[in-house]
Design a protein around this motif. Structure first.
Motif: not given
Length: 284
Positions: A32-34, A56, A76, A78, A80, A248, A258, A277, A280
């Motif tokens: 996962r990346r925010l 998010s 934000s 997210t 995945e 966020t 993170d 980014s 996560l």
């Protein structure tokens, strides 16, 4: 396999195309990346397995696919994925995206747009064409050629909107919107309408994004959150904390944790000079 290449666009495209990111990840488990608000339109042209993206702050707004476009955001998203993701991300200024896609950018704000929404030239067959090229250099060269032609034929942006956008960026969002409008010679309402069409946000929202970015850069440079908030123009640290969480979905402390916990092999920022980014999780 883990490939990630960052390349600038051709010199004549630099003020509109912020660069390219070629990627290929084989992942066992979930990653996962925010993606934080950063004022950049990101067009992912994929030829691997799909990924899922959701807001998010409102997880009911989600999209799954191997290609998508992320408009400019005030909150934000997210991303995945599991398995293989492979493709190229094109990083655009909002003004360039307006010219290339020929739609009001307000229709894309805070959204991940599926590819059926941009089936006109030059995007319709780009994922297939890129996948057929065996090397990254050839893929980036194709993007330079295609985007140069498309930008040349796209609609012109308003000089007033272009100036206002650059002014908001250069002041890190610390400019009064009434003053901004007065310097364009337009009313505030007219500036807001034209700005939303060509950028996707109102000038006030764009300024909020730039202030957030300023605070994040200061923190990355080693400044404490309280001082970063003050220098970026927030009333106090509690005000900054509320705004940060609203934009966020995370607290400043959790976000920084993170960022610092990520592997050094995980490039977290898509654009130089911006905090874009945080990785996560990566679960087996």
């Amino acid at each position: 396999m883990h490939e990630l290449l960052a390349r600038p666009a051709a010199q004549d495209l630099h003020d509109q195309v912020l660069g390219y990111r070629g990627f290929r990840f084989d992942v066992i488990g979930t990653r996962r990346r925010l993606l934080v608000p950063d004022g950049v339109v990101k067009v992912m042209l994929g030829f691997g397995d799909p990924l899922r993206v959701w807001d998010s702050c409102d997880p009911t707004r989600s999209y799954s696919g191997s290609s998508l476009a992320n408009g400019v955001r005030t909150t934000s998203a997210t991303g995945e994925h599991t398995g293989l993701i492979h493709g190229v991300t094109v990083l655009l200024t909002p003004l360039a995206a307006h010219r290339l896609f020929k739609v009001p950018m307000s229709e894309w704000a805070d959204l991940s747009v599926p590819p059926e929404e941009f089936r006109q030239a030059p995007w319709a067959d780009l994922p297939v064409r890129l996948a057929q090229i065996p090397d990254w250099g050839g893929r980036f060269a194709l993007l330079d050629r295609v985007l140069r032609t498309a930008l040349d034929s796209g609609p012109d942006n308003s000089p007033e909107v272009t100036w206002a956008w650059r002014r908001i960026q250069s002041t890190c969002g610390r400019i009064g919107i009434e003053d901004l409008a007065a310097q364009t010679g337009w009313s505030r309402r007219h500036l807001e309408r034209r700005f939303r069409c060509q950028i996707g946000l109102t000038p006030k929202e764009a300024a909020q994004v730039m202030r957030l970015q300023a605070a994040l850069r200061l923190k990355e440079a080693g400044v404490g959150w309280a001082d970063a908030a003050t220098q970026a123009g927030y009333h106090d640290q509690p005000h900054f904390g509320r705004v940060f969480k609203a934009m966020t979905g995370r607290t400043p402390t959790a976000f920084h944790a993170d960022r610092t916990a990520a592997s050094l092999s995980d490039a977290q920022d898509f654009v130089a000079g911006r905090v874009t980014s945080a990785v996560l999780a990566h679960h087996s």
